[in-house]
Design an enzyme around this catalytic site. Sequence first.
Site, PDB file in Angstrom:
ATOM      1  N   SER A   8       0.854  -1.197   0.000  1.00 41.82           N
ATOM      2  CA  SER A   8       0.000   0.000   0.000  1.00 41.82           C
ATOM      3  C   SER A   8       0.881   1.234   0.000  1.00 41.82           C
ATOM      4  CB  SER A   8      -0.896  -0.003   1.236  1.00 41.82           C
ATOM      5  OG  SER A   8      -1.556   1.240   1.315  1.00 41.82           O
ATOM      6  N   MET A  37      -8.558   8.802  -0.965  1.00 44.29           N
ATOM      7  CA  MET A  37      -9.409   9.294   0.135  1.00 44.29           C
ATOM      8  C   MET A  37      -9.828  10.736  -0.146  1.00 44.29           C
ATOM      9  SD  MET A  37      -7.309   7.883   3.416  1.00 44.29           S
ATOM     10  CE  MET A  37      -6.508   6.283   3.412  1.00 44.29           C
ATOM     11  N   MET A  69     -11.939   5.297  -1.363  1.00 43.81           N
ATOM     12  CA  MET A  69     -12.626   5.630  -0.104  1.00 43.81           C
ATOM     13  C   MET A  69     -13.206   7.023  -0.284  1.00 43.81           C
ATOM     14  SD  MET A  69      -9.708   4.090   2.395  1.00 43.81           S
ATOM     15  CE  MET A  69      -8.535   4.028   1.050  1.00 43.81           C
ATOM     16  N   MET A 138     -12.033  -4.790   5.162  1.00 39.02           N
ATOM     17  CA  MET A 138     -11.216  -3.854   5.950  1.00 39.02           C
ATOM     18  C   MET A 138     -11.003  -4.436   7.342  1.00 39.02           C
ATOM     19  SD  MET A 138     -10.437  -1.368   3.976  1.00 39.02           S
ATOM     20  CE  MET A 138      -9.470  -0.537   5.242  1.00 39.02           C
ATOM     21  N   GLY A 178      -3.494  -3.270   9.004  1.00 41.17           N
ATOM     22  CA  GLY A 178      -2.818  -3.955  10.106  1.00 41.17           C
ATOM     23  C   GLY A 178      -2.230  -5.308   9.746  1.00 41.17           C
ATOM     24  N   GLY A 198       0.874  -1.755   4.284  1.00 43.55           N
ATOM     25  CA  GLY A 198       1.491  -0.440   4.148  1.00 43.55           C
ATOM     26  C   GLY A 198       2.641  -0.276   5.112  1.00 43.55           C
TER      27      GLY A 198
HETATM   28  C1  DX5 Z   1      -6.440   2.350   5.231  1.00 46.22           C
HETATM   29  C2  DX5 Z   1      -5.973   1.907   3.884  1.00 46.22           C
HETATM   30  C3  DX5 Z   1      -4.939   0.880   3.889  1.00 46.22           C
HETATM   31  C4  DX5 Z   1      -3.651   1.256   4.574  1.00 46.22           C
HETATM   32  C5  DX5 Z   1      -3.135   0.017   5.239  1.00 46.22           C
HETATM   33  O1  DX5 Z   1      -7.563   3.126   5.115  1.00 46.22           O
HETATM   34  O2  DX5 Z   1      -7.064   1.413   3.108  1.00 46.22           O
HETATM   35  O3  DX5 Z   1      -4.653   0.399   2.578  1.00 46.22           O
HETATM   36  O4  DX5 Z   1      -2.671   1.759   3.729  1.00 46.22           O
HETATM   37  O5  DX5 Z   1      -2.042   0.376   5.972  1.00 46.22           O
HETATM   38  P1  DX5 Z   1      -1.406  -0.579   7.070  1.00 46.22           P
HETATM   39  O6  DX5 Z   1      -0.956  -1.818   6.376  1.00 46.22           O
HETATM   40  O7  DX5 Z   1      -0.284   0.251   7.601  1.00 46.22           O
HETATM   41  O8  DX5 Z   1      -2.471  -0.855   8.092  1.00 46.22           O
HETATM   42 ZN    ZN Z   2      -6.608   0.370   1.139  1.00 45.44          ZN
END
Ligand code: DX5
Ligand code: ZN
Length: 226
Positions: A8, A37, A69, A138, A178, A198
């Site tokens: 990510s 976003m 999003m 999610m 996560g 991410g």
């Molecule tokens: C959160 C995003 C994720 C985010 C995940 O709203 O949709 O894609 O980048 O990040 P990590 O892996 O750090 O939780």
């Molecule tokens: Zn995402």
Amino acid sequence: MPIEIAPSILSANFSRLAADAKAALDGGGTLLHVDVMDGHFVPNITIGPLVVSSLRKAFPGVILDCHLMIENPDNFIPAFAEAGASWISVHQETCLHLHRTLQLVESYGCKPGVVINPATPVHMLDEVLDIVHHVLVMSVNPGFGGQKFIPAALQKVKTLVEVRESLGQLFRIEVDGGVAMDTVGDVVRAGAELLVAGNAIFGKGDISENTRKLLQAARSATLTHA
Ligand code: DX5
Ligand code: ZN
């Protein structure tokens, strides 16, 4: 279905985005996850079609997995498709006419995906599972990287695996939020095969090495399961 890591880019250093993304791909990432976003649906603003277009030029053959999003996604699907998105996922919670929106994604030649927030049950997707390419569960509330994994997502993944089997469908199951060395095993054993990460990849240390280790941990969890 094969296990894949979707780095990510939200957690990358945007001043060297191409280099960070390349490092993650070199480490075994097979798609780039792009978090879009709007500051309305989620309390953060990130990137738009211009960045997708730059990524497409930098990585002509790589799957760009765009996670919208945003409110009113229909208004922006054409721009993301034209910018070079490969997959486009929309949140069930943002779509008044979810079936129509997924068809719109398909009509632009992109693979349609649907996303559910932690508070949304899987059965809200019953009527669209036959037209989606992937379902994104999610495992954090969307808006930010680096949050703590919500374990209730695991049961949702298991339910999706059962439904997919019982209906003979083909959609892929993706988990986002996560996913890290301490959670990836449970996520894979629950049945997810597309793993968004991410912070675990770009947060600290060597990006390629982080990706490689996460992929290895995910694959060995599959072996344990078998
Ligand atoms: C959160 C995003 C994720 C985010 C995940 O709203 O949709 O894609 O980048 O990040 P990590 O892996 O750090 O939780
Ligand atoms: Zn995402």
